[in-house]
Design a protein around this motif. Structure first.
Motif, PDB file in Angstrom:
ATOM      1  N   LEU A   1       0.831  -1.203   0.000  1.00 19.59           N
ATOM      2  CA  LEU A   1       0.000   0.000   0.000  1.00 19.59           C
ATOM      3  C   LEU A   1       0.863   1.249   0.000  1.00 19.59           C
ATOM      4  O   LEU A   1       1.640   1.481   0.930  1.00 19.59           O
ATOM      5  CB  LEU A   1      -0.925   0.015   1.219  1.00 19.59           C
ATOM      6  CG  LEU A   1      -1.921   1.181   1.242  1.00 19.59           C
ATOM      7  CD1 LEU A   1      -2.954   1.029   0.129  1.00 19.59           C
ATOM      8  CD2 LEU A   1      -2.621   1.287   2.588  1.00 19.59           C
TER       9      LEU A   1
ATOM     10  N   VAL B   1       0.576   4.885   0.679  1.00 14.75           N
ATOM     11  CA  VAL B   1      -0.459   5.630   1.388  1.00 14.75           C
ATOM     12  C   VAL B   1      -0.837   6.923   0.664  1.00 14.75           C
ATOM     13  O   VAL B   1      -1.992   7.347   0.702  1.00 14.75           O
ATOM     14  CB  VAL B   1      -0.059   5.908   2.849  1.00 14.75           C
ATOM     15  CG1 VAL B   1       0.166   4.600   3.589  1.00 14.75           C
ATOM     16  CG2 VAL B   1       1.164   6.793   2.956  1.00 14.75           C
TER      17      VAL B   1
ATOM     18  N   ALA C   1      -3.199   6.148  -2.189  1.00 15.60           N
ATOM     19  CA  ALA C   1      -4.560   5.833  -1.749  1.00 15.60           C
ATOM     20  C   ALA C   1      -5.269   7.134  -1.352  1.00 15.60           C
ATOM     21  O   ALA C   1      -6.431   7.354  -1.703  1.00 15.60           O
ATOM     22  CB  ALA C   1      -4.542   4.862  -0.580  1.00 15.60           C
TER      23      ALA C   1
ATOM     24  N   PRO D   1      -6.304   5.402   3.544  1.00 17.20           N
ATOM     25  CA  PRO D   1      -5.389   4.255   3.631  1.00 17.20           C
ATOM     26  C   PRO D   1      -5.715   3.331   4.795  1.00 17.20           C
ATOM     27  O   PRO D   1      -5.570   2.111   4.683  1.00 17.20           O
ATOM     28  CB  PRO D   1      -4.012   4.907   3.817  1.00 17.20           C
ATOM     29  CG  PRO D   1      -4.159   6.298   3.312  1.00 17.20           C
ATOM     30  CD  PRO D   1      -5.578   6.692   3.563  1.00 17.20           C
TER      31      PRO D   1
ATOM     32  N   LEU E   1       4.522  -1.397   2.929  1.00 17.35           N
ATOM     33  CA  LEU E   1       3.896  -0.075   2.936  1.00 17.35           C
ATOM     34  C   LEU E   1       4.879   0.949   2.387  1.00 17.35           C
ATOM     35  O   LEU E   1       6.072   0.883   2.687  1.00 17.35           O
ATOM     36  CB  LEU E   1       3.545   0.275   4.387  1.00 17.35           C
ATOM     37  CG  LEU E   1       2.505   1.345   4.665  1.00 17.35           C
ATOM     38  CD1 LEU E   1       1.117   0.834   4.291  1.00 17.35           C
ATOM     39  CD2 LEU E   1       2.533   1.702   6.158  1.00 17.35           C
TER      40      LEU E   1
ATOM     41  N   VAL F   1      -2.109   5.517  10.119  1.00  8.63           N
ATOM     42  CA  VAL F   1      -1.674   4.526   9.124  1.00  8.63           C
ATOM     43  C   VAL F   1      -0.769   3.483   9.765  1.00  8.63           C
ATOM     44  O   VAL F   1      -0.943   2.271   9.564  1.00  8.63           O
ATOM     45  CB  VAL F   1      -0.948   5.229   7.954  1.00  8.63           C
ATOM     46  CG1 VAL F   1      -0.202   4.218   7.102  1.00  8.63           C
ATOM     47  CG2 VAL F   1      -1.940   6.012   7.102  1.00  8.63           C
TER      48      VAL F   1
END
Length: 275
Positions: free
Chosen positions: A177, A179, A182, A189, A203, A238
């Motif tokens: 991911l 962040v 997103a 996120p 991440l 996050v």
């Protein structure tokens, strides 16, 4: 007295949300790597970083890179390649990843023209399942897909990103991911980390300059990457969600022209966060 001091130090560290050193994406220092790979790896090591995701070989062989990182006690945990190379140079990609010592092969982006469509997502699902299986079964590598902001077109009760996650085989396809990518298209996120936690292996930590409005283009000025904690993204939230998801690799990716000075400040910030 020594026992008291050690106990106090341990207690202070245990209160921190992120006491360890983060990893780094090589793209952060791309202009420096292009000129001097060993010297740039020294910069990485001097920041206390020992986990790297290479997004480029910088005109060197995997063997050369492995030698240099080994000399500095740095581990390459992930190797980023293009979608085209994943599909058309699978064996070569796998060999390079194995030489580097990487556990993951990462792709960041899906070829498409204009707005990302269901057809684009379906093609990606087919390819990810196919080549993820090859990487796992033949080479013992895990394929991870890195979102890039354009995948969040609405679809049914979610987005095309949800479609990709739900229709890829968890045995062969995992996710990383980013962040910012997103957040930029209007997503949270933390929502995805909570919803698909076990699918994520890594991440990309980055923050978006305040005042910048996002969209689903998959692009923004690289200098909109700012020091973690100074932008719009809830970095503590996050990290907390990523901890719950069991993510092991937290790579800082600072695409800005000020990465040399910003990265140390980002590390200081995340290392100061309390639980």
């Amino acid at each position: 007295m020594l026992l008291v001091l050690c106990t106090a130090a341990y207690a202070q560290k245990s209160d921190l949300l992120f006491p360890e050193s983060p990893g780094i994406v090589s793209y952060t220092y791309r202009t420096y790597f292009q000129k001097d790979v060993p010297g740039t790896l020294d910069i990485v090591k001097n920041n206390g970083i020992t986990d790297i995701e290479f997004s480029n070989l910088f005109s060197k062989t995997p063997e050369e890179l492995r030698k240099w990182i080994d000399e500095r006690g740095i581990k390459c945990s992930s190797y980023g390649v293009s979608y085209d190379d994943l599909v058309n140079k699978t064996a070569e990609v796998a060999a390079a990843a194995k030489t580097l010592g990487a556990q993951y092969v990462r792709v960041a982006g899906i070829p498409h023209k204009g707005t990302f469509t269901l057809e684009n997502a379906q093609k990606a699902v087919d390819d990810f399942n196919k080549y993820g299986k090859i990487l796992k079964d033949q080479y013992g590598l895990t394929f991870i897909y890195h979102n890039h902001g354009f995948e969040y077109q609405p679809y049914e009760d979610g987005t095309l990103y949800d479609y990709i996650v739900k229709n890829t085989d968890p045995k062969y396809v995992s996710f990383e991911l980013d962040v910012l990518w997103a957040f930029f298209p209007g997503q949270d996120p933390v929502h995805f980390l909570t919803k698909y936690g076990k699918r994520y292996k890594a991440l990309h930590l980055k923050d978006l300059r305040k005042g910048i409005s996002g969209n689903m283009s998959g692009g923004t000025s690289q200098d909109n990457d700012v020091i973690l904690g100074t932008g719009q993204i809830d970095i503590p939230g996050v990290i907390k969600a990523a901890r719950k998801a069991g993510i092991k690799h937290y790579y800082i990716e600072d695409e800005s022209s000020a990465s040399l000075t910003q990265v140390p400040e980002s590390i200081k910030y995340i290392n100061s966060l309390k639980k």
